[in-house]
Scaffold this motif. Sequence first.
Motif, short mmCIF file in Angstrom:
data_model
loop_
_atom_site.label_atom_id
_atom_site.label_comp_id
_atom_site.label_asym_id
_atom_site.label_seq_id
_atom_site.Cartn_x
_atom_site.Cartn_y
_atom_site.Cartn_z
N ALA A 142 -8.67 19.66 -17.77
CA ALA A 142 -7.67 18.65 -17.42
C ALA A 142 -7.86 18.34 -15.94
O ALA A 142 -8.48 19.11 -15.20
CB ALA A 142 -6.27 19.17 -17.69
N SER A 143 -7.32 17.23 -15.49
CA SER A 143 -7.51 16.85 -14.09
C SER A 143 -6.29 16.10 -13.58
O SER A 143 -5.57 15.45 -14.35
CB SER A 143 -8.76 15.97 -13.97
N ILE A 144 -6.06 16.22 -12.30
CA ILE A 144 -5.02 15.47 -11.60
C ILE A 144 -5.70 14.73 -10.46
O ILE A 144 -6.48 15.32 -9.72
CB ILE A 144 -3.92 16.40 -11.04
N GLY A 145 -5.42 13.44 -10.33
CA GLY A 145 -6.06 12.66 -9.29
C GLY A 145 -5.16 11.58 -8.73
O GLY A 145 -4.05 11.38 -9.21
N ARG A 146 -5.69 10.90 -7.73
CA ARG A 146 -4.98 9.82 -7.04
C ARG A 146 -3.58 10.28 -6.61
O ARG A 146 -2.60 9.56 -6.73
CB ARG A 146 -4.88 8.57 -7.92
N VAL A 147 -3.51 11.50 -6.10
CA VAL A 147 -2.25 12.08 -5.63
C VAL A 147 -1.88 11.41 -4.31
O VAL A 147 -2.63 11.47 -3.35
CB VAL A 147 -2.40 13.61 -5.45
N VAL A 148 -0.71 10.75 -4.29
CA VAL A 148 -0.37 9.96 -3.12
C VAL A 148 1.14 9.87 -2.93
O VAL A 148 1.90 9.81 -3.89
CB VAL A 148 -0.99 8.54 -3.24
N THR A 149 1.56 9.90 -1.66
CA THR A 149 2.96 9.65 -1.31
C THR A 149 3.00 8.50 -0.30
O THR A 149 2.09 8.34 0.52
CB THR A 149 3.67 10.88 -0.72
N ALA A 150 4.05 7.74 -0.38
CA ALA A 150 4.22 6.58 0.52
C ALA A 150 4.42 7.05 1.96
O ALA A 150 5.06 8.08 2.20
CB ALA A 150 5.40 5.74 0.07
N ILE A 151 3.90 6.29 2.89
CA ILE A 151 4.02 6.63 4.31
C ILE A 151 5.47 6.83 4.70
O ILE A 151 5.81 7.79 5.39
CB ILE A 151 3.36 5.53 5.18
N GLU A 152 6.35 5.94 4.25
CA GLU A 152 7.76 6.01 4.66
C GLU A 152 8.50 7.20 4.07
O GLU A 152 9.61 7.52 4.51
CB GLU A 152 8.50 4.71 4.30
N ALA A 153 7.89 7.91 3.14
CA ALA A 153 8.54 9.05 2.51
C ALA A 153 7.97 10.39 2.98
O ALA A 153 8.37 11.44 2.49
CB ALA A 153 8.41 8.94 0.99
N ARG A 154 7.07 10.36 3.92
CA ARG A 154 6.43 11.60 4.36
C ARG A 154 7.41 12.46 5.15
O ARG A 154 8.39 11.99 5.69
CB ARG A 154 5.21 11.26 5.20
#
Length: 157
Positions: free
Chosen positions: A82-94
């Motif tokens: 299995a795989s997890i990818g394109r893990v991303v958080t919005a700049i304004e939520a960092r």
Amino acid sequence: MSGTAAAGGLHWRLWSWNEWSNDLLYAAMQLRSAIFVVEQNCVFPDMDGLDPACTHLCGCDDDGRLLAYARLLAPGVKHEDASIGRVVTAIEARGRQLGRALMQEALRLTRARHPGAAVRIGAQQHLERFYGSFGFKTISTPYLEDGIWHVDMRLPG
């Protein structure tokens, strides 16, 4: 679509490709582009043909804004694992630990959907310690992908 309780201050929903709205699809592609292409100054083929075969984890705030996203791949879609990818958080939520909450939810859902499966990721090398905190072990030497150093990591089943 499956929804989960609020975690990390967000409402998590898992969408298959044919379930989500045009607005949410647009928000996901916009978020991925804003971070992976613009912020990281990396021109790469984000639309790699795998999205229709994935499920998409979206973390939205109470106003419905997409602040965290990852795509989940079943074993055999990209890797044997299995795989997890394109893990991303919005700049304004960092700074709100949303990346940690996102990975916890992604791993929880991956384990629930694919019990016993190992999980593989292609991690940006500077995030190796972050992913290691979830139990991932580095299984490759560093390699350059789209101008950014990466390592392959694996979490046993």
